[in-house]
Design an enzyme around this catalytic site. Structure first.
Site, mmCIF file in Angstrom:
data_model
loop_
_atom_site.group_PDB
_atom_site.id
_atom_site.type_symbol
_atom_site.label_atom_id
_atom_site.label_comp_id
_atom_site.label_asym_id
_atom_site.label_seq_id
_atom_site.Cartn_x
_atom_site.Cartn_y
_atom_site.Cartn_z
ATOM 1 N N ASP A 47 61.825 -86.625 -48.726
ATOM 2 C CA ASP A 47 62.210 -85.253 -49.037
ATOM 3 C C ASP A 47 61.439 -84.848 -50.296
ATOM 4 O O ASP A 47 60.579 -85.600 -50.795
ATOM 5 C CB ASP A 47 63.743 -85.104 -49.161
ATOM 6 C CG ASP A 47 64.330 -85.793 -50.397
ATOM 7 O OD1 ASP A 47 63.567 -86.386 -51.186
ATOM 8 O OD2 ASP A 47 65.560 -85.720 -50.574
ATOM 9 N N HIS A 48 61.752 -83.678 -50.843
ATOM 10 C CA HIS A 48 61.044 -83.162 -52.032
ATOM 11 C C HIS A 48 61.207 -84.086 -53.242
ATOM 12 O O HIS A 48 60.340 -84.170 -54.088
ATOM 13 C CB HIS A 48 61.573 -81.764 -52.370
ATOM 14 C CG HIS A 48 63.071 -81.730 -52.461
ATOM 15 N ND1 HIS A 48 63.882 -81.722 -51.334
ATOM 16 C CD2 HIS A 48 63.916 -81.748 -53.526
ATOM 17 C CE1 HIS A 48 65.152 -81.735 -51.716
ATOM 18 N NE2 HIS A 48 65.201 -81.752 -53.040
ATOM 19 N N GLY A 91 65.653 -88.955 -53.503
ATOM 20 C CA GLY A 91 65.944 -89.093 -54.936
ATOM 21 C C GLY A 91 66.554 -90.443 -55.278
ATOM 22 O O GLY A 91 66.161 -91.101 -56.241
ATOM 23 N N THR A 92 67.522 -90.855 -54.483
ATOM 24 C CA THR A 92 68.203 -92.126 -54.726
ATOM 25 C C THR A 92 67.862 -93.196 -53.698
ATOM 26 O O THR A 92 68.170 -94.368 -53.910
ATOM 27 C CB THR A 92 69.728 -91.920 -54.650
ATOM 28 O OG1 THR A 92 70.023 -91.364 -53.354
ATOM 29 C CG2 THR A 92 70.217 -90.982 -55.736
ATOM 30 N N GLY A 93 67.337 -92.795 -52.561
ATOM 31 C CA GLY A 93 67.127 -93.723 -51.441
ATOM 32 C C GLY A 93 68.367 -93.856 -50.583
ATOM 33 O O GLY A 93 68.327 -94.464 -49.506
ATOM 34 N N GLY A 138 70.460 -91.351 -49.160
ATOM 35 C CA GLY A 138 70.564 -90.457 -47.995
ATOM 36 C C GLY A 138 69.658 -90.881 -46.858
ATOM 37 O O GLY A 138 70.091 -90.950 -45.699
ATOM 38 N N HIS A 159 65.904 -112.388 -45.097
ATOM 39 C CA HIS A 159 67.196 -112.384 -44.402
ATOM 40 C C HIS A 159 67.353 -111.197 -43.455
ATOM 41 O O HIS A 159 67.900 -111.349 -42.365
ATOM 42 C CB HIS A 159 68.351 -112.350 -45.412
ATOM 43 C CG HIS A 159 68.438 -113.581 -46.266
ATOM 44 N ND1 HIS A 159 69.516 -113.834 -47.090
ATOM 45 C CD2 HIS A 159 67.593 -114.639 -46.421
ATOM 46 C CE1 HIS A 159 69.324 -114.990 -47.720
ATOM 47 N NE2 HIS A 159 68.164 -115.489 -47.342
ATOM 48 N N ARG A 209 64.217 -91.215 -58.184
ATOM 49 C CA ARG A 209 64.928 -90.882 -59.421
ATOM 50 C C ARG A 209 65.566 -92.106 -60.071
ATOM 51 O O ARG A 209 66.108 -92.007 -61.168
ATOM 52 C CB ARG A 209 66.001 -89.816 -59.138
ATOM 53 C CG ARG A 209 65.395 -88.463 -58.787
ATOM 54 C CD ARG A 209 66.456 -87.447 -58.390
ATOM 55 N NE ARG A 209 65.827 -86.156 -58.079
ATOM 56 C CZ ARG A 209 66.415 -85.200 -57.385
ATOM 57 N NH1 ARG A 209 67.644 -85.361 -56.931
ATOM 58 N NH2 ARG A 209 65.784 -84.066 -57.143
ATOM 59 N N ARG A 257 69.944 -118.481 -38.530
ATOM 60 C CA ARG A 257 71.255 -117.834 -38.698
ATOM 61 C C ARG A 257 71.118 -116.347 -39.025
ATOM 62 O O ARG A 257 72.003 -115.546 -38.705
ATOM 63 C CB ARG A 257 72.080 -118.547 -39.772
ATOM 64 C CG ARG A 257 71.575 -118.387 -41.189
ATOM 65 C CD ARG A 257 72.361 -119.246 -42.166
ATOM 66 N NE ARG A 257 72.077 -118.951 -43.555
ATOM 67 C CZ ARG A 257 70.985 -119.367 -44.216
ATOM 68 N NH1 ARG A 257 70.071 -120.086 -43.594
ATOM 69 N NH2 ARG A 257 70.815 -119.058 -45.490
ATOM 70 N N HIS A 258 69.996 -115.985 -39.626
ATOM 71 C CA HIS A 258 69.805 -114.573 -39.972
ATOM 72 C C HIS A 258 69.531 -113.737 -38.714
ATOM 73 O O HIS A 258 69.979 -112.596 -38.615
ATOM 74 C CB HIS A 258 68.669 -114.424 -40.979
ATOM 75 C CG HIS A 258 68.946 -115.154 -42.252
ATOM 76 N ND1 HIS A 258 70.002 -114.829 -43.074
ATOM 77 C CD2 HIS A 258 68.339 -116.224 -42.817
ATOM 78 C CE1 HIS A 258 70.024 -115.658 -44.110
ATOM 79 N NE2 HIS A 258 69.026 -116.516 -43.969
ATOM 80 N N ARG A 295 72.730 -112.878 -37.063
ATOM 81 C CA ARG A 295 73.426 -111.790 -37.759
ATOM 82 C C ARG A 295 72.778 -110.434 -37.454
ATOM 83 O O ARG A 295 73.466 -109.425 -37.273
ATOM 84 C CB ARG A 295 73.432 -112.066 -39.270
ATOM 85 C CG ARG A 295 74.314 -113.257 -39.598
ATOM 86 C CD ARG A 295 74.054 -113.862 -40.954
ATOM 87 N NE ARG A 295 74.832 -115.094 -41.104
ATOM 88 C CZ ARG A 295 74.681 -115.964 -42.080
ATOM 89 N NH1 ARG A 295 73.786 -115.750 -43.029
ATOM 90 N NH2 ARG A 295 75.413 -117.049 -42.129
HETATM 91 C C1 RB5 Z 1 68.077 -84.282 -53.247
HETATM 92 O O1 RB5 Z 1 68.410 -83.520 -54.349
HETATM 93 C C2 RB5 Z 1 68.854 -85.601 -53.247
HETATM 94 O O2 RB5 Z 1 70.194 -85.369 -52.994
HETATM 95 C C3 RB5 Z 1 68.281 -86.555 -52.241
HETATM 96 O O3 RB5 Z 1 66.927 -86.755 -52.500
HETATM 97 C C4 RB5 Z 1 68.853 -87.954 -52.187
HETATM 98 O O4 RB5 Z 1 68.990 -88.512 -53.448
HETATM 99 C C5 RB5 Z 1 70.046 -88.147 -51.364
HETATM 100 O O5 RB5 Z 1 70.476 -89.290 -51.111
#
Ligand code: RB5
Length: 149
Positions: free
Chosen positions: A8-9, A67-69, A71, A99, A110, A133-134, A137
């Protein structure tokens, strides 16, 4: 190896750095967008694009960045056959291969520096799936869910 990348952006810059790393190390890498930080995207959409390409055989591995990975990994893991792992540290990067035999790597621009993300990608690439074993799973990941039985 053939890679497909999407973000995403909020993940564009890190995605481009990861793509450059892959190409410098002899991989083929295709960027499905978005192209720049001004191109607002809902993270399920880039996740869908990359997973679709992967499941149709257009790539061996995927990378998703937001941003966080969080979503992109949540969305990617809704698909049968997808093992998306969020890489936030060296231990996870190693385990993601040994694994989990991940086929989609997720990063958060971010929360993870470019240098760290490249290091985690390198660690993933240097390790080998242990099977045994992996594998048992991993097979259970695609088994019917208890609510479906
Ligand atoms: C976008 O602002 C942010 O929410 C997205 O990139 C992400 O972090 C969601 O998990």
């Amino acid at each position: 190896m053939n890679w497909v990348l999407a973000s995403d952006h909020a993940g564009v810059n890190l995605k481009k750095a990861l793509l450059a790393y892959l190409e410098e190390h002899g991989h083929f890498a295709h960027d499905l967008g978005v192209e720049n930080e001004n191109e607002s995207a809902d993270y399920p959409d880039p996740a869908d694009s990359a997973v679709e390409a992967l499941l149709k055989g257009g790539a061996d591995m995927g990378i998703l960045v937001c941003g966080t990975g969080l979503g992109v990994s949540m969305r990617a893991n809704r698909y049968k056959g997808i093992r998306a792992t969020l890489l936030t540290d060296e231990f996870s990067a190693k385990a993601a291969k040994e694994h989990s035999n991940a086929n989609v790597l997720c990063f958060g621009e971010r929360i993870t520096t470019e240098a760290d993300a490249l290091k985690y990608l390198q660690t993933f690439l240097e390790n080998t799936f242990e099977g045994g074993r992996h594998q048992k799973r991993l097979d259970k990941l695609d088994a019917p869910l208890v609510t479906e039985e």
